[in-house]
Structure formats: structure tokens, C-alpha cells
Scaffold this motif. Structure first.
Motif, PDB file in Angstrom:
ATOM      1  N   THR A   1      12.355  -2.380  -2.132  1.00 31.18           N
ATOM      2  CA  THR A   1      12.630  -3.033  -3.415  1.00 31.18           C
ATOM      3  C   THR A   1      11.751  -4.268  -3.590  1.00 31.18           C
ATOM      4  O   THR A   1      11.144  -4.471  -4.649  1.00 31.18           O
ATOM      5  CB  THR A   1      14.110  -3.429  -3.491  1.00 31.18           C
TER       6      THR A   1
ATOM      7  N   GLU B   1       7.964  -3.347  -4.149  1.00 32.36           N
ATOM      8  CA  GLU B   1       7.693  -2.868  -5.506  1.00 32.36           C
ATOM      9  C   GLU B   1       7.735  -4.018  -6.510  1.00 32.36           C
ATOM     10  O   GLU B   1       6.927  -4.066  -7.448  1.00 32.36           O
ATOM     11  CB  GLU B   1       8.685  -1.771  -5.881  1.00 32.36           C
ATOM     12  N   GLU B   2       8.668  -4.937  -6.325  1.00 32.97           N
ATOM     13  CA  GLU B   2       8.721  -6.093  -7.217  1.00 32.97           C
ATOM     14  C   GLU B   2       7.472  -6.954  -7.071  1.00 32.97           C
ATOM     15  O   GLU B   2       6.955  -7.482  -8.058  1.00 32.97           O
ATOM     16  CB  GLU B   2       9.969  -6.925  -6.904  1.00 32.97           C
ATOM     17  N   ARG B   3       6.980  -7.069  -5.849  1.00 37.00           N
ATOM     18  CA  ARG B   3       5.800  -7.893  -5.588  1.00 37.00           C
ATOM     19  C   ARG B   3       4.519  -7.260  -6.143  1.00 37.00           C
ATOM     20  O   ARG B   3       3.694  -7.937  -6.760  1.00 37.00           O
ATOM     21  CB  ARG B   3       5.670  -8.110  -4.080  1.00 37.00           C
TER      22      ARG B   3
ATOM     23  N   GLY C   1       4.248  -4.322  -8.121  1.00 38.72           N
ATOM     24  CA  GLY C   1       4.302  -3.687  -9.433  1.00 38.72           C
ATOM     25  C   GLY C   1       4.135  -2.183  -9.396  1.00 38.72           C
ATOM     26  O   GLY C   1       4.366  -1.527  -8.369  1.00 38.72           O
TER      27      GLY C   1
END
Length: 396
Positions: free
Chosen positions: A347, A350-352, A354
Motif C-alpha cells: 500500500t 503504491e502511494e509513493r 503512483g
């Protein structure tokens, strides 16, 4: 179509008492336990094995003598199976109901007996040969204690030792090109055992000629491996990058390429590793599969989420139940909870990073005697089976 090599594996069941006896006979000392020792005889084979067990490490290495491998294998109980990335991927695809055709370079009665009916094959071999690969699995907590040596394995893993002239020459069948005309998916693997640079270059040129027969829109996946001559890895990569869609590798190969160890649950370390890897291997999509997670990196990363998950499921099923798992065990594995630390990592990554990355966490697996052989190969088979089913559905 899956290629290009394949082999027969002798999977050994290690006995600590037998191994300790061999250590004593060869008078091996702890200071000799180095990962890079050349496997020139049985003594060095044991040193290599113990050095990797001490660190919980795996790998694949060339052995100077096939007689050394056979002699060592005779000391332990063994199971005969089929190996090689393309063959184990084919076995996984067969279990998932996806037929395929294999290109192999060695043929014998073991291959004919163990390949499932859904796996057709072509072979470049002119006669039957048998050059078994020695596969040594060890469990977490295995202990070898003799003299000043006291090895207790921190992780389960596997080691592969090879002396295989058929795969070292990797002759390509002239039938390959004609079969590729109807191939929607093509897996390339097997160059890692080659040892002659001129022969390697010739095989790569021949392969590219055959690949000109692929239909428009065919999907090409290249899976990296532990090269017996590490300098050949870049040579193969440079020859194929412009004709493949996905370049796949595991954590050991990623760390070997980057020349450093990576904390696979550190978002910062993995992000930097992926940036470096993308610069080193500018493939359209990179797939990295590890014991904690698997990911796709590239503009089309999101398209591989389901395929990554399917690859994890079948590799995890083999980890827990071996080759003879049942459909029920496969479904049980599919329903397992994921590792909380892997989920948090995926998670955050993916946030870091993109949309260019899609990371799927692995399952929480609690297995006392896991199967550690061919997990990456099974992952590739599960991923490709998923892509084949998706392509088939789009055509219908």
C-alpha cells in the motif's frame, strides 16, 4: 510457446547426520565457508552448500563434474522431477487448464513420463541424454554441527548445481519459428547455463530470427535467472530488450544486478532499487517476484494486477503442498490472509510511486516443511496462464 531449455532434477532430502559425516571426512573448517567457492569437487560442493545454508541463501551454480553431482546425490534420498523455468511454468499452466507447447534441448524417458498430456513439445536433441541437475532443499532451523562449524539455517531455501552440456549449448530447433506463427504468448528463458560467448551470440541471433514469425500483438515474457557466467546476463538482456514486453526477475537476481542487499519491506530501499533497476533494464514492464510481494513496474503496471495475484497463488500452493497439491488445497491457499507487513508495504509503495507500480502482497504461510524449488517458475506459469485466459476471453 515456452522455451528454451529444460532438465531433469534430482531433488535431495538432506540428512544432517550424513552431512556432518561428510564435513568431518573432508575436514572442512568454518573459515572456508564462502559463497563464491568454485564447485570443482565434492569437498567444494559441501563448502558451497554450508555457506549458503549459514545465510539462508539460494542460488544456481555450475559444477565442474557431473560425476561429482551424481556421487553426492547417491548419498541422500532423492525425488526425480522436471525442472527449468519453462518446464515448471508449463506444469503450473497445465494444473490451471492452460495447454502449451515446450521447446526443450534434452530428451529422455523421465521427460516423456513426467510431462502432462496438455504439454506438447519439440526438441532439438538428436538422441536421448540425461544430465540431472542437483537440487538441494533445506528447511528453516536445519543444523549442521561438527568441529568448529555450527550452522543453523535462518530461512528455508534451495540450491541448484548443474553440469548440463545440452543446456550449455542450447541448440534451437528449426521448428521453433513455424510454431511461433500461432503463438499468442512466448516465454524466453534458459540462457543462464551457457558458457561460450560466441555460441551465446549465435543462439541469440537465431532466436531473433525465429521470433520474426510471431504474429502481431504476441506477448513476449523474458524471465531472468542465476547466470553461471554473470557477465552473460547483460549480453542476453541487451540482445532481447527491444523484442520483449515484460522482463521478470526474483529478489536474488534484482540484488545481484544492483550489487547490494535490499530490505524488501523498506519502502525507501525498494523505491530506490526500482528506480535503479529501471535505469539498468529499460523494459516496457518489469516484474519482480519475492517471498513477500510481487510487483509490476511500468506504464501498464495496472494491467498485471490479476496476473500477479494468480502467480502468487500457485507458487504459494506449491510452497505449502509440493507438486502433488489438490484442487482443494489450491483453493484453500487462494483464500488465505495476506502477510500484514507485506500489505502495509504494498500500500505504501503504491502511494509513493503512483500508477507506474502495482504491488500485490504475498500470503501468510506457516509451513513446517515447505517446497522451495521452482517457486519463481510456478509464479511465471500462473502469471502467464492468467494472461492467456484474459487474451482468450478478449478474442471471444
Amino acid at each position: 510457446m515456452l522455451g528454451l531449455g529444460g532438465c531433469v532434477d534430482y531433488e535431495l532430502k538432506l540428512s544432517s547426520s550424513t552431512l556432518q559425516q561428510l564435513v568431518a571426512e573432508h575436514e572442512i573448517r568454518d573459515r572456508e565457508l564462502t559463497l563464491s567457492v568454485p564447485v570443482t569437487d565434492e569437498r567444494n560442493l559441501i563448502i558451497s552448500l554450508l555457506a549458503h545454508m549459514k545465510r539462508g541463501a539460494g542460488g544456481e551454480y555450475f559444477a565442474a563434474s557431473s560425476e561429482t553431482l551424481r556421487g553426492f546425490a547417491d548419498r541422500f534420498p532423492r525425488r526425480i522431477s522436471l525442472g527449468g523455468t519453462s518446464v515448471r511454468a508449463a506444469l503450473a499452466m497445465s494444473r490451471l487448464g492452460v495447454p502449451c507447447t515446450l521447446h526443450v534441448v534434452g530428451l529422455n524417458d523421465h521427460v516423456r513420463r513426467l510431462l502432462p498430456p496438455s504439454c506438447d513439445y519439440i526438441s532439438s536433441a538428436r538422441e536421448d541424454t540425461l544430465y540431472p541437475h542437483l537440487v538441494v532443499q533445506y528447511d528453516q532451523g536445519a543444523r549442521v554441527q561438527v568441529g568448529d562449524i555450527d550452522v543453523r539455517t535462518p530461512f528455508p531455501n534451495r540450491l541448484i548445481y548443474v553440469n548440463d552440456p545440452a543446456n550449455a549449448s542450447l541448440v534451437l530447433s528449426e521448428q521453433l519459428g513455424s510454431l511461433l506463427r500461432d503463438a499468442g504468448v512466448f516465454l524466453i528463458s534458459g540462457f543462464n547455463t551457457m558458457r561460450d560467448q560466441d555460441m551465446l551470440d549465435e543462439r541469440l541471433t537465431t532466436l531473433r530470427r525465429h521470433m520474426q514469425q510471431l504474429p502481431a500483438g504476441a506477448f513476449v515474457y523474458y524471465e531472468d535467472a542465476a547466470f553461471h557466467l554473470p557477465t552473460f546476463r547483460r549480453r542476453v538482456r541487451n540482445a532481447l530488450l527491444d523484442v520483449i514486453d515484460v522482463y521478470g526477475l526474483n529478489e536474488d537476481e534484482m540484488q545481484a544486478d544492483l550489487g547490494r542487499s535490499i530490505d524488501l519491506l523498506s519502502v525507501n530501499e525498494v523505491e530506490h532499487a526500482l528506480d535503479s533497476l529501471k535505469a539498468l533494464i529499460p523494459a516496457a514492464t518489469l516484474v519482480v517476484h519475492t517471498k513477500y510481494w510481487s510487483l509490476a513496474l511500468g506504464e501498464a503496471a495496472g494491467e498485471y494486477a490479476d496476473a500477479l495475484r494468480d502467480g502468487i497463488v500457485i507458487a504459494s500452493t506449491r510452497y505449502g503442498y509440493g507438486d502433488d497439491y489438490t484442487d482443494e488445497q489450491y483453493e484453500l491457499t487462494r483464500g488465505l490472509p495476506v502477510r500484514p507487513e507485506a500489505l502495509s508495504f504494498a500500500t505504501a509503495l503504491e502511494e509513493r510511486m503512483g500508477a507506474v507500480v502495482r504491488c500485490v502482497p504475498g500470503f501468510r504461510l506457516e509451513v513446517s516443511q515447505p517446497t522451495t524449488v521452482g517457486l519463481g517458475d510456478s509464479f511465471v506459469g500462473g502469471l502467464l496462464a492468467s494472461l492467456v485466459r484474459r487474451r482468450t476471453a478478449s478474442w471471444t
